[in-house]
Design a protein around this motif. Sequence first.
Motif, PDB file in Angstrom:
ATOM      1  N   ILE A  99      54.016  38.744  70.375  1.00 40.01           N
ATOM      2  CA  ILE A  99      54.991  39.842  70.280  1.00 40.01           C
ATOM      3  C   ILE A  99      55.310  40.337  68.768  1.00 40.01           C
ATOM      4  CG2 ILE A  99      57.052  38.394  70.612  1.00 40.01           C
ATOM      5  CD1 ILE A  99      56.686  41.731  72.203  1.00 40.01           C
ATOM      6  N   ALA A 100      55.121  39.153  67.793  1.00 39.33           N
ATOM      7  CA  ALA A 100      55.382  39.578  66.675  1.00 39.33           C
ATOM      8  C   ALA A 100      54.352  40.599  65.980  1.00 39.33           C
ATOM      9  CB  ALA A 100      55.690  38.246  65.837  1.00 39.33           C
ATOM     10  N   GLN A 101      53.214  40.359  66.378  1.00 36.73           N
ATOM     11  CA  GLN A 101      52.157  41.021  65.757  1.00 36.73           C
ATOM     12  C   GLN A 101      52.370  42.460  66.210  1.00 36.73           C
ATOM     13  OE1 GLN A 101      48.113  39.859  66.951  1.00 36.73           O
ATOM     14  NE2 GLN A 101      47.273  41.823  66.731  1.00 36.73           N
ATOM     15  N   ALA A 102      52.580  42.473  67.683  1.00 37.56           N
ATOM     16  CA  ALA A 102      52.890  43.951  68.295  1.00 37.56           C
ATOM     17  C   ALA A 102      54.208  44.749  67.486  1.00 37.56           C
ATOM     18  CB  ALA A 102      53.194  44.067  69.830  1.00 37.56           C
ATOM     19  N   ILE A 122      60.352  41.627  77.363  1.00 38.53           N
ATOM     20  CA  ILE A 122      60.258  42.060  75.668  1.00 38.53           C
ATOM     21  C   ILE A 122      61.383  42.082  74.956  1.00 38.53           C
ATOM     22  CG2 ILE A 122      59.105  43.915  74.425  1.00 38.53           C
ATOM     23  CD1 ILE A 122      56.936  42.709  75.948  1.00 38.53           C
ATOM     24  N   SER A 123      62.609  42.641  75.260  1.00 34.12           N
ATOM     25  CA  SER A 123      63.661  42.586  74.568  1.00 34.12           C
ATOM     26  C   SER A 123      64.185  41.252  74.347  1.00 34.12           C
ATOM     27  CB  SER A 123      64.773  43.692  75.422  1.00 34.12           C
ATOM     28  OG  SER A 123      64.184  44.965  75.464  1.00 34.12           O
ATOM     29  N   ARG A 124      64.214  40.504  75.336  1.00 30.64           N
ATOM     30  CA  ARG A 124      64.679  39.051  75.223  1.00 30.64           C
ATOM     31  C   ARG A 124      63.646  38.270  74.199  1.00 30.64           C
ATOM     32  NH1 ARG A 124      65.469  39.878  80.626  1.00 30.64           N
ATOM     33  NH2 ARG A 124      63.646  38.847  81.186  1.00 30.64           N
ATOM     34  N   GLN A 125      62.365  38.448  74.322  1.00 28.14           N
ATOM     35  CA  GLN A 125      61.445  37.610  73.408  1.00 28.14           C
ATOM     36  C   GLN A 125      61.792  38.209  71.788  1.00 28.14           C
ATOM     37  OE1 GLN A 125      57.559  37.368  74.439  1.00 28.14           O
ATOM     38  NE2 GLN A 125      58.034  38.415  76.394  1.00 28.14           N
ATOM     39  N   CYS A 126      61.953  39.378  71.866  1.00 26.43           N
ATOM     40  CA  CYS A 126      62.155  40.021  70.326  1.00 26.43           C
ATOM     41  C   CYS A 126      63.364  39.513  69.803  1.00 26.43           C
ATOM     42  CB  CYS A 126      61.956  41.542  70.393  1.00 26.43           C
ATOM     43  SG  CYS A 126      60.349  41.876  70.474  1.00 26.43           S
ATOM     44  N   LEU A 127      64.541  39.554  70.546  1.00 22.00           N
ATOM     45  CA  LEU A 127      65.894  38.967  70.269  1.00 22.00           C
ATOM     46  C   LEU A 127      65.640  37.776  69.906  1.00 22.00           C
ATOM     47  CD1 LEU A 127      68.065  41.009  72.755  1.00 22.00           C
ATOM     48  CD2 LEU A 127      68.509  40.979  70.313  1.00 22.00           C
ATOM     49  N   GLN A 128      65.162  36.724  70.484  1.00 20.72           N
ATOM     50  CA  GLN A 128      65.028  35.531  70.469  1.00 20.72           C
ATOM     51  C   GLN A 128      64.354  34.865  69.123  1.00 20.72           C
ATOM     52  OE1 GLN A 128      62.923  34.473  73.914  1.00 20.72           O
ATOM     53  NE2 GLN A 128      64.721  33.756  75.064  1.00 20.72           N
ATOM     54  N   LEU A 129      63.546  36.034  68.905  1.00 17.38           N
ATOM     55  CA  LEU A 129      62.688  35.745  67.507  1.00 17.38           C
ATOM     56  C   LEU A 129      63.207  36.428  66.181  1.00 17.38           C
ATOM     57  CD1 LEU A 129      58.876  36.283  68.846  1.00 17.38           C
ATOM     58  CD2 LEU A 129      59.926  34.237  68.067  1.00 17.38           C
ATOM     59  N   GLY A 130      64.392  37.004  66.590  1.00 18.24           N
ATOM     60  CA  GLY A 130      65.071  37.666  65.357  1.00 18.24           C
ATOM     61  C   GLY A 130      64.201  38.897  64.961  1.00 18.24           C
ATOM     62  N   LEU A 154      68.365  34.839  77.908  1.00 15.63           N
ATOM     63  CA  LEU A 154      68.156  35.067  76.536  1.00 15.63           C
ATOM     64  C   LEU A 154      68.098  33.548  75.881  1.00 15.63           C
ATOM     65  CD1 LEU A 154      68.076  36.736  73.970  1.00 15.63           C
ATOM     66  CD2 LEU A 154      70.336  37.228  74.001  1.00 15.63           C
ATOM     67  N   GLY A 155      69.376  32.834  76.211  1.00 11.52           N
ATOM     68  CA  GLY A 155      69.514  31.432  75.824  1.00 11.52           C
ATOM     69  C   GLY A 155      69.761  31.368  74.247  1.00 11.52           C
ATOM     70  N   ARG A 156      70.546  32.309  73.711  1.00  6.85           N
ATOM     71  CA  ARG A 156      71.147  32.345  72.500  1.00  6.85           C
ATOM     72  C   ARG A 156      72.240  33.063  72.248  1.00  6.85           C
ATOM     73  NH1 ARG A 156      67.368  34.568  67.600  1.00  6.85           N
ATOM     74  NH2 ARG A 156      69.187  34.185  66.434  1.00  6.85           N
ATOM     75  N   HIS A 157      73.452  32.939  71.359  1.00  4.56           N
ATOM     76  CA  HIS A 157      74.242  33.438  71.075  1.00  4.56           C
ATOM     77  C   HIS A 157      73.887  34.515  69.883  1.00  4.56           C
ATOM     78  CE1 HIS A 157      78.737  33.728  70.168  1.00  4.56           C
ATOM     79  NE2 HIS A 157      78.302  34.298  68.915  1.00  4.56           N
ATOM     80  N   ILE A 158      74.197  35.871  70.191  1.00  3.28           N
ATOM     81  CA  ILE A 158      73.795  36.800  69.039  1.00  3.28           C
ATOM     82  C   ILE A 158      74.995  37.474  68.905  1.00  3.28           C
ATOM     83  CG2 ILE A 158      72.408  38.652  68.439  1.00  3.28           C
ATOM     84  CD1 ILE A 158      70.222  37.396  70.196  1.00  3.28           C
ATOM     85  N   GLU A 159      75.533  37.700  67.825  1.00  3.94           N
ATOM     86  CA  GLU A 159      76.638  38.719  67.220  1.00  3.94           C
ATOM     87  C   GLU A 159      76.126  39.979  67.029  1.00  3.94           C
ATOM     88  OE1 GLU A 159      79.935  37.876  66.984  1.00  3.94           O
ATOM     89  OE2 GLU A 159      79.861  35.793  67.875  1.00  3.94           O
ATOM     90  N   LEU A 179      73.497  41.355  64.074  1.00  7.22           N
ATOM     91  CA  LEU A 179      73.762  40.410  62.933  1.00  7.22           C
ATOM     92  C   LEU A 179      72.941  39.329  62.832  1.00  7.22           C
ATOM     93  CD1 LEU A 179      77.709  41.011  63.156  1.00  7.22           C
ATOM     94  CD2 LEU A 179      76.089  42.261  61.795  1.00  7.22           C
ATOM     95  N   ARG A 180      72.630  39.147  61.753  1.00 10.23           N
ATOM     96  CA  ARG A 180      71.478  37.926  61.460  1.00 10.23           C
ATOM     97  C   ARG A 180      72.414  36.722  60.944  1.00 10.23           C
ATOM     98  NH1 ARG A 180      67.835  40.974  63.665  1.00 10.23           N
ATOM     99  NH2 ARG A 180      66.749  42.381  62.468  1.00 10.23           N
ATOM    100  N   SER A 181      72.134  35.710  61.502  1.00  7.82           N
ATOM    101  CA  SER A 181      72.878  34.490  61.034  1.00  7.82           C
ATOM    102  C   SER A 181      72.280  34.108  59.666  1.00  7.82           C
ATOM    103  CB  SER A 181      72.792  33.272  62.126  1.00  7.82           C
ATOM    104  OG  SER A 181      71.566  32.754  62.239  1.00  7.82           O
ATOM    105  N   SER A 182      73.208  33.529  58.984  1.00  5.97           N
ATOM    106  CA  SER A 182      73.064  33.162  57.489  1.00  5.97           C
ATOM    107  C   SER A 182      72.628  31.544  57.564  1.00  5.97           C
ATOM    108  CB  SER A 182      74.251  33.202  56.652  1.00  5.97           C
ATOM    109  OG  SER A 182      75.294  32.251  57.326  1.00  5.97           O
ATOM    110  N   THR A 183      72.301  30.990  58.814  1.00  4.43           N
ATOM    111  CA  THR A 183      71.756  29.583  58.851  1.00  4.43           C
ATOM    112  C   THR A 183      70.448  29.578  59.173  1.00  4.43           C
ATOM    113  OG1 THR A 183      72.623  29.427  61.167  1.00  4.43           O
ATOM    114  CG2 THR A 183      73.896  28.568  59.495  1.00  4.43           C
TER     115      THR A 183
END
Length: 183
Positions: A99-102, A122-130, A154-159, A179-183
């Motif tokens: 998916i990252a290559q696509a 597709i949306s969840r995979q891309c959100l999980q990968l940032g 989704l399995g993760r917290h995203i602001e 928003l990208r996390s700083s960690t």
Amino acid sequence: MATTIVHATLTVDGFLADQDGGVDWMFGRPSAPEDDAVVEKVLERIGAVVGGANRTQTIEDGEIPYGGMLKVPVYLMTHTAHEPIERDGVTYTFVVDDIAQAVEEAKRAAGDGWVSLLGGSISRQCLQLGLVDELHLDVAPVLLGQGISLFAGLGRHIELERLETSAYASETHHRYRVLRSST
């Protein structure tokens, strides 16, 4: 550089489609010119699309992104290699299991435009990968109670940062920055 967006119409309870993949609930509501203008503004900026495919069945069955209204490159995720297909002025490129290559190929093709991600998986995979920059959600005033969810699993917290919200006759339109996390 292209902006990668999740662009989806969903129900108030967060479903993209009913349990069988049907989207009849999206149609038949009164609409205002402002609703159409919001969607048209998004469509004008899309320079490429990334979605899922069941080999070439997606194209053969007429499941064309945006109903064929957009004449932009389409990158379809698949598990089996296939040569690109040109149909009705659109080139469909098949990307196997990366998916990252696509998204990267779609971003190059989109230039300064937007890459639209279609479908829950597709949306969840891309959100999980940032890989997602913004969410563009058009919410229809209906509850399905069950169906295919956009964000379940989704399995993760995203602001998110709200960029724009509007409401007219048929839908509410929400635009958020991821928003990208700083960690």
